[in-house]
Design a protein around this motif. Structure first.
Motif, PDB file in Angstrom:
ATOM      1  N   GLU A 183       0.838  -1.193   0.000  1.00 36.04           N
ATOM      2  CA  GLU A 183       0.000   0.000   0.000  1.00 36.04           C
ATOM      3  C   GLU A 183       0.875   1.246   0.000  1.00 36.04           C
ATOM      4  O   GLU A 183       1.719   1.426   0.881  1.00 36.04           O
ATOM      5  CB  GLU A 183      -0.926  -0.005   1.216  1.00 36.04           C
ATOM      6  CG  GLU A 183      -1.965  -1.130   1.183  1.00 36.04           C
ATOM      7  CD  GLU A 183      -2.967  -1.010   2.310  1.00 36.04           C
ATOM      8  OE1 GLU A 183      -2.950   0.027   3.016  1.00 36.04           O
ATOM      9  OE2 GLU A 183      -3.763  -1.947   2.488  1.00 36.04           O
ATOM     10  N   LEU A 184       0.669   2.090  -1.020  1.00 36.22           N
ATOM     11  CA  LEU A 184       1.411   3.339  -1.122  1.00 36.22           C
ATOM     12  C   LEU A 184       0.431   4.507  -1.142  1.00 36.22           C
ATOM     13  O   LEU A 184      -0.637   4.422  -1.754  1.00 36.22           O
ATOM     14  CB  LEU A 184       2.245   3.378  -2.412  1.00 36.22           C
ATOM     15  CG  LEU A 184       3.328   2.316  -2.594  1.00 36.22           C
ATOM     16  CD1 LEU A 184       3.987   2.479  -3.959  1.00 36.22           C
ATOM     17  CD2 LEU A 184       4.376   2.418  -1.495  1.00 36.22           C
ATOM     18  N   SER A 185       0.777   5.578  -0.458  1.00 31.99           N
ATOM     19  CA  SER A 185      -0.069   6.777  -0.487  1.00 31.99           C
ATOM     20  C   SER A 185       0.326   7.613  -1.702  1.00 31.99           C
ATOM     21  O   SER A 185       0.986   8.644  -1.586  1.00 31.99           O
ATOM     22  CB  SER A 185       0.111   7.581   0.803  1.00 31.99           C
ATOM     23  OG  SER A 185       1.476   7.896   1.002  1.00 31.99           O
ATOM     24  N   SER A 186      -0.051   7.115  -2.871  1.00 30.31           N
ATOM     25  CA  SER A 186       0.304   7.802  -4.116  1.00 30.31           C
ATOM     26  C   SER A 186      -0.763   7.543  -5.159  1.00 30.31           C
ATOM     27  O   SER A 186      -1.694   6.753  -4.944  1.00 30.31           O
ATOM     28  CB  SER A 186       1.660   7.311  -4.633  1.00 30.31           C
ATOM     29  OG  SER A 186       1.533   6.022  -5.208  1.00 30.31           O
ATOM     30  N   ASN A 187      -0.650   8.200  -6.292  1.00 24.88           N
ATOM     31  CA  ASN A 187      -1.592   8.037  -7.399  1.00 24.88           C
ATOM     32  C   ASN A 187      -1.021   7.149  -8.489  1.00 24.88           C
ATOM     33  O   ASN A 187      -1.446   7.240  -9.646  1.00 24.88           O
ATOM     34  CB  ASN A 187      -1.949   9.409  -7.982  1.00 24.88           C
ATOM     35  CG  ASN A 187      -2.677  10.288  -6.990  1.00 24.88           C
ATOM     36  OD1 ASN A 187      -3.552   9.817  -6.263  1.00 24.88           O
ATOM     37  ND2 ASN A 187      -2.318  11.562  -6.949  1.00 24.88           N
ATOM     38  N   LEU A 188      -0.078   6.295  -8.155  1.00 23.04           N
ATOM     39  CA  LEU A 188       0.552   5.440  -9.154  1.00 23.04           C
ATOM     40  C   LEU A 188      -0.476   4.532  -9.820  1.00 23.04           C
ATOM     41  O   LEU A 188      -1.266   3.872  -9.152  1.00 23.04           O
ATOM     42  CB  LEU A 188       1.636   4.574  -8.496  1.00 23.04           C
ATOM     43  CG  LEU A 188       2.368   3.589  -9.421  1.00 23.04           C
ATOM     44  CD1 LEU A 188       3.135   4.327 -10.501  1.00 23.04           C
ATOM     45  CD2 LEU A 188       3.312   2.696  -8.602  1.00 23.04           C
ATOM     46  N   SER A 245       8.521   9.061 -12.999  1.00 26.31           N
ATOM     47  CA  SER A 245       7.714   9.700 -11.955  1.00 26.31           C
ATOM     48  C   SER A 245       8.318   9.439 -10.579  1.00 26.31           C
ATOM     49  O   SER A 245       9.048   8.462 -10.370  1.00 26.31           O
ATOM     50  CB  SER A 245       6.276   9.179 -11.999  1.00 26.31           C
ATOM     51  OG  SER A 245       6.225   7.829 -11.563  1.00 26.31           O
ATOM     52  N   ASP A 246       7.986  10.298  -9.634  1.00 22.20           N
ATOM     53  CA  ASP A 246       8.475  10.117  -8.261  1.00 22.20           C
ATOM     54  C   ASP A 246       7.989   8.798  -7.685  1.00 22.20           C
ATOM     55  O   ASP A 246       8.705   8.132  -6.922  1.00 22.20           O
ATOM     56  CB  ASP A 246       8.006  11.278  -7.375  1.00 22.20           C
ATOM     57  CG  ASP A 246       8.700  12.591  -7.720  1.00 22.20           C
ATOM     58  OD1 ASP A 246       9.785  12.545  -8.331  1.00 22.20           O
ATOM     59  OD2 ASP A 246       8.149  13.651  -7.381  1.00 22.20           O
ATOM     60  N   GLU A 247       6.757   8.403  -8.034  1.00 23.48           N
ATOM     61  CA  GLU A 247       6.200   7.152  -7.513  1.00 23.48           C
ATOM     62  C   GLU A 247       7.010   5.946  -8.001  1.00 23.48           C
ATOM     63  O   GLU A 247       7.314   5.034  -7.221  1.00 23.48           O
ATOM     64  CB  GLU A 247       4.743   6.990  -7.949  1.00 23.48           C
ATOM     65  CG  GLU A 247       3.779   7.974  -7.314  1.00 23.48           C
ATOM     66  CD  GLU A 247       3.642   9.263  -8.119  1.00 23.48           C
ATOM     67  OE1 GLU A 247       2.707  10.033  -7.842  1.00 23.48           O
ATOM     68  OE2 GLU A 247       4.463   9.495  -9.018  1.00 23.48           O
ATOM     69  N   VAL A 248       7.357   5.937  -9.293  1.00 22.50           N
ATOM     70  CA  VAL A 248       8.142   4.828  -9.836  1.00 22.50           C
ATOM     71  C   VAL A 248       9.551   4.846  -9.255  1.00 22.50           C
ATOM     72  O   VAL A 248      10.115   3.787  -8.926  1.00 22.50           O
ATOM     73  CB  VAL A 248       8.169   4.884 -11.377  1.00 22.50           C
ATOM     74  CG1 VAL A 248       9.172   3.876 -11.938  1.00 22.50           C
ATOM     75  CG2 VAL A 248       6.783   4.607 -11.944  1.00 22.50           C
ATOM     76  N   LYS A 249      10.132   6.026  -9.111  1.00 24.08           N
ATOM     77  CA  LYS A 249      11.451   6.126  -8.469  1.00 24.08           C
ATOM     78  C   LYS A 249      11.407   5.523  -7.067  1.00 24.08           C
ATOM     79  O   LYS A 249      12.323   4.797  -6.658  1.00 24.08           O
ATOM     80  CB  LYS A 249      11.893   7.585  -8.390  1.00 24.08           C
ATOM     81  CG  LYS A 249      12.340   8.197  -9.701  1.00 24.08           C
ATOM     82  CD  LYS A 249      12.746   9.661  -9.506  1.00 24.08           C
ATOM     83  CE  LYS A 249      13.160  10.301 -10.815  1.00 24.08           C
ATOM     84  NZ  LYS A 249      13.475  11.742 -10.652  1.00 24.08           N
ATOM     85  N   GLY A 250      10.331   5.816  -6.339  1.00 28.19           N
ATOM     86  CA  GLY A 250      10.207   5.287  -4.980  1.00 28.19           C
ATOM     87  C   GLY A 250      10.121   3.778  -4.954  1.00 28.19           C
ATOM     88  O   GLY A 250      10.766   3.121  -4.124  1.00 28.19           O
TER      89      GLY A 250
END
Length: 331
Positions: A183-188, A245-250
């Motif tokens: 679970e990630l708090s993102s819009n990925l 994207s920042d989400e993919v980097k994360g």
């Protein structure tokens, strides 16, 4: 190679070896040897492609297996400058599969067909005993009318620049976190989308297109490594210019992935004549799913059949073909 492993389906080195050693030996012909996203046939008038979809899970952020199946085949046709027109569709369904889920998947397919102005003209349905298949597999084949002839990854030269249509790796990252229950708090969400409207815009604006490739299994790395071998060139990529994207980097930092090797389902790589590269960016960036299209590299003869990554630290390294068991069942 004595047995087939999951790595043989990764879209990278092992996958290429399996195709070359087993299938090419049996089916070798001039059309197949061009190794394009779709076969251009009938004197260059038509393009033909086929694909099978086994993604797990069937539903994920941004799409489902139905949307994926239509986008996958229509996008392969678009990569050869062809307008998708007629598709076939086959379902292999595990007994016990919920009809409501099947209906939802079919509705997704219907919506995506409309975006491509294409229709299903033939199909097949098989139901197999529980445990014989993982819920649902779909195969789609498509025929398209070629609107722009001469697109080929065998014709890339030092007169071309390399572009990518949007940020990379969103599909592979989305499938992985969905499958693992992270679970990630993102819009990925998956980049899954139809690419023909973007290609049609380039054709209408008379852009000089050398090659296009849908960066699916194996991601950007696989496409570039296939291209340098097919055209016997070197492609030099600027790491800072690759949109991620920042989400993919994360996700990559957390799990040790390389964004350049992650799968995409609505991202394509372009080899465009230098004089048309900036205009290509302007055209692509009119579309919501290509807002961050970028020029990421150039074609040289420095290291033939190699991809060179110029890092943000001022160093250089070869960007190799992905290998090993990357993310199975991503499409």
């Amino acid at each position: 190679m004595k047995t087939v492993t999951l790595a043989h389906g990764n879209g990278g080195q092992e996958n290429n070896e399996l195709i070359k050693e087993v299938f090419y030996n049996a089916f070798k012909n001039e059309i197949l040897e061009r190794n394009e996203d779709a076969a251009v046939i009938e004197g260059g008038k038509l393009a033909l492609s086929t694909d099978s979809f086994t993604v797990s899970p069937l539903f994920f952020a941004g799409a489902d297996i139905g949307k994926l199946a239509i986008c996958g085949t229509c996008n392969d046709l678009a990569m050869m400058g062809a307008k998708p027109k007629y598709l076939t569709c086959s379902f292999i369904i595990e007994e016990g599969f919920e009809v409501s889920q099947l209906q939802s998947i079919v509705n997704s397919m219907k919506e995506e067909l409309a975006k491509n102005d294409a229709i299903i003209v033939s199909g097949d349905t098989k139901v197999v005993p529980k445990g014989s298949v993982d819920k649902l597999f779909i195969n789609t084949s498509g025929i398209g009318e070629v609107l722009y002839s001469g697109i080929s990854s065998n014709n890339i030269s030092t007169n071309d620049l390399i572009l990518v249509s949007r940020d990379i790796g969103a599909h592979g990252a989305t499938i992985y976190i969905s499958r693992e229950g992270i679970e990630l708090s993102s819009n990925l969400k998956s980049d899954c989308s139809s690419l023909f409207p973007l290609v049609k815009a380039l054709i209408d604006e008379k852009i000089k297109i050398t090659a296009l490739r849908d960066a699916t299994r194996g991601g950007l790395s696989a496409v570039l490594n296939e291209w340098v071998k097919q055209s016997n060139v070197c492609i030099e990529i600027d790491e800072r210019s690759i949109p991620v994207s920042d989400e993919v980097k994360g996700v990559c930092e957390m799990l040790g992935f390389e964004a350049t090797s992650l799968a995409n389902e609505g991202t394509f790589v372009l080899a465009i004549a230098k004089e048309d590269a900036n205009r290509t960016l302007e055209i692509l960036q009119r579309f919501e799913n290509a807002k961050n299209a970028s020029i990421i590299g150039k074609v040289t003869q420095q290291y033939p059949q190699k991809v060179v990554l110029n890092s943000s630290f001022g160093t250089k390294r070869f960007l190799d073909m992905p290998c090993g068991e990357l993310l199975p069942r991503i499409c």
